[in-house]
Design an enzyme around this catalytic site. Structure first.
Site, PDB file in Angstrom:
ATOM      1  N   GLU A   1      -9.001   1.557  -2.622  1.00 46.30           N
ATOM      2  CA  GLU A   1      -9.171   1.654  -1.169  1.00 46.30           C
ATOM      3  C   GLU A   1     -10.505   2.309  -0.863  1.00 46.30           C
ATOM      4  OE1 GLU A   1      -6.571   2.947   2.752  1.00 46.30           O
ATOM      5  OE2 GLU A   1      -6.176   3.977   0.861  1.00 46.30           O
TER       6      GLU A   1
ATOM      7  N   HIS B   1      -8.813  -1.674   7.311  1.00 46.19           N
ATOM      8  CA  HIS B   1      -9.852  -0.660   7.522  1.00 46.19           C
ATOM      9  C   HIS B   1     -11.210  -1.221   7.921  1.00 46.19           C
ATOM     10  CE1 HIS B   1      -8.049   3.243   6.631  1.00 46.19           C
ATOM     11  NE2 HIS B   1      -7.385   2.681   5.634  1.00 46.19           N
TER      12      HIS B   1
ATOM     13  N   HIS C   1      -2.457  -3.010   4.685  1.00 45.64           N
ATOM     14  CA  HIS C   1      -1.678  -2.154   5.591  1.00 45.64           C
ATOM     15  C   HIS C   1      -2.315  -2.138   6.983  1.00 45.64           C
ATOM     16  CE1 HIS C   1      -4.742   0.414   3.803  1.00 45.64           C
ATOM     17  NE2 HIS C   1      -4.377   1.512   4.448  1.00 45.64           N
TER      18      HIS C   1
ATOM     19  N   HIS D   1       0.818  -1.215   0.000  1.00 41.85           N
ATOM     20  CA  HIS D   1       0.000   0.000   0.000  1.00 41.85           C
ATOM     21  C   HIS D   1       0.850   1.262   0.000  1.00 41.85           C
ATOM     22  CE1 HIS D   1      -4.113   1.584   0.567  1.00 41.85           C
ATOM     23  NE2 HIS D   1      -3.501   2.602   1.130  1.00 41.85           N
TER      24      HIS D   1
ATOM     25  N   ASP E   1       2.219   2.122   3.739  1.00 36.06           N
ATOM     26  CA  ASP E   1       1.296   3.258   3.720  1.00 36.06           C
ATOM     27  C   ASP E   1       2.026   4.591   3.535  1.00 36.06           C
ATOM     28  OD1 ASP E   1      -1.250   4.377   3.607  1.00 36.06           O
ATOM     29  OD2 ASP E   1      -1.527   4.463   5.769  1.00 36.06           O
TER      30      ASP E   1
ATOM     31  N   ASP F   1       0.205   5.497  -1.081  1.00 31.31           N
ATOM     32  CA  ASP F   1      -0.813   6.478  -1.473  1.00 31.31           C
ATOM     33  C   ASP F   1      -0.291   7.605  -2.357  1.00 31.31           C
ATOM     34  OD1 ASP F   1      -3.547   5.955  -0.464  1.00 31.31           O
ATOM     35  OD2 ASP F   1      -2.549   5.786   1.469  1.00 31.31           O
TER      36      ASP F   1
ATOM     37  N   HIS G   1     -13.142   2.244   3.700  1.00 32.21           N
ATOM     38  CA  HIS G   1     -12.057   3.078   4.231  1.00 32.21           C
ATOM     39  C   HIS G   1     -12.484   3.422   5.663  1.00 32.21           C
ATOM     40  CE1 HIS G   1      -9.477   6.804   4.597  1.00 32.21           C
ATOM     41  NE2 HIS G   1      -8.608   5.837   4.364  1.00 32.21           N
TER      42      HIS G   1
END
Length: 398
Positions: free
Chosen positions: A129, A197, A218, A24, A326, A26, A156
């Protein structure tokens, strides 16, 4: 405490052979927030450390061989706006890969990951995500798969119409009937079900329904740091039977107990400035930095993450753990894992803890490749049994 030059050299040699397949990152959302996807203004061919955790030189220094780029959409975007934002996220990943062909290789299968490694390129995969990005439509889910998305995080931070999030008020006691159908359709496609999540009840429901291995792209261990974003032991214990992989994250507020309370106060400070706590713009990052200067934060290290991995290995087994940093999805990072160049520090810490090279090869590379390959095998079988589902949330959930 830093690791010896000899230990770091061993870590780098190991990563040359068995690079990190990270679950993961972003970067796509950071590019959206910082420069509205203008890749000339954040050219990752060069040093972007003033703005980002990620660029190609640091991916190379970190020994990254595969990256699941998160095509994340914030939960305040809903309906068609969430779908469009997800498509824009997919587009920027494709543009990045097209722009840097010597370093990045598009990857859609486990074989693609191995081919990229053989060529010395970084396999670039995509994970969506937040299940809100399919707008309660299985046809939209299939479209994302065709565009290259290979996992979807069911929620999420907010509960969706068919699945409970870990960090919101539960409404469904896990998955609804439509939520179960989403999992079955993902199995049929070969899209990994990502349980980062989601609420523990959602994790347990998904494990009951799925015929393919799951991932946590993650998330770390709840027993080591009691944060709702982490995985309870009873769920980790089910991974060997399921075949799934839990990828430990580096986010300090999820891995270091002292950082949990500090982060709550920092989030309040962001709201007091009229900002979303996850605001990644220059202004948002400046507010975070100013708060941190006035209120020094508890600092996580590679050893903090290694404590989670030790526990996850003990409970789930060496075949069922991985790494999902992450990066570019968090304002704060551990001191010696401050960006994507830091993975050798984690490997050195685990070498120091007497992890074998064979175990480290599973952690960094092999488990991630295997879980995608296993999902592909399940999908081929499922496709002989049934066609695409046309069920709607109205039909199943009333």
């Amino acid at each position: 405490m830093g690791h010896s030059a000899e230990l770091l050299a061993r870590a780098r040699a190991l990563l040359d052979a068995h690079p990190v397949a990270d679950g993961h990152n972003d970067l796509p959302w950071a590019l959206r927030e910082q420069v509205a996807y203008d890749l000339d203004r954040r050219d990752i061919a060069g040093d972007q450390s003033a703005h980002l955790h990620t660029d190609i030189p640091r991916l190379r220094a970190g020994g990254v061989g595969a990256q699941f780029w998160s095509v994340y959409v914030r939960t305040d975007l809903t309906g068609d706006a969430a779908v469009s934002a997800c498509l824009e996220q997919i587009d920027v990943v494709r543009r990045l890969v097209d722009r840097h062909p010597a370093d990045l290789r598009p990857a859609f299968t486990a074989d693609d990951m191995e081919a990229a490694r053989a060529e010395g390129r970084i396999a670039s995969l995509m994970g969506a995500e937040g299940g809100h990005c399919v707008n309660n439509s299985l046809a939209t889910l299939r479209a994302l798969y065709r565009l290259g998305v290979r996992y979807m995080t069911l929620t999420h931070n907010d509960t969706v119409d068919w699945a409970d999030s870990a960090t919101d008020t539960p409404r469904h006691d896990g998955l609804t009937r439509f939520g179960e159908e989403v999992v079955r359709e993902m199995n049929r496609l070969g899209m990994l079900v990502d349980l980062s999540h989601v609420a523990p009840a959602t994790m347990r429901d998904a494990l009951r329904v799925t015929t393919a291995p799951v991932v946590f792209s993650h998330s770390s261990a709840r027993a080591v740091c009691d944060h709702p974003r982490n995985i309870p032991d009873d769920v980790l214990e089910r991974l060997p039977v399921n075949g799934g992989v839990a990828m430990a994250t580096f986010v300090p507020k999820f891995v270091l107990p002292a950082a949990v309370a500090w982060t709550e106060a920092a989030d309040e400070n962001m709201r007091a400035h009229g900002l979303h706590p996850l605001d990644g713009t220059e202004r948002g990052l400046a507010v975070q930095r100013a708060y941190e200067e006035a209120n020094p934060r508890p600092v996580a290290t590679a050893a903090t993450v290694a404590d989670h991995l030790d526990h996850m290995r003990e409970v789930a087994g060496i075949d069922h753990i991985g790494i999902g940093g992450d990066f570019d999805g968090t304002a704060f990072t551990p001191s010696d894992l401050s960006d994507v160049s830091g993975y050798p520090h984690l490997v050195a810490e685990l070498l120091d803890r007497r992890w074998s090279e064979a175990d480290l090869a599973k952690l960094t590379w092999r488990n991630a490749v295997r879980v995608l390959r296993d999902a592909e095998v399940v999908a081929r079988h499922e496709q002989t049994r049934r066609g695409p589902s046309i069920a709607t949330i109205g039909q199943l959930d009333g």
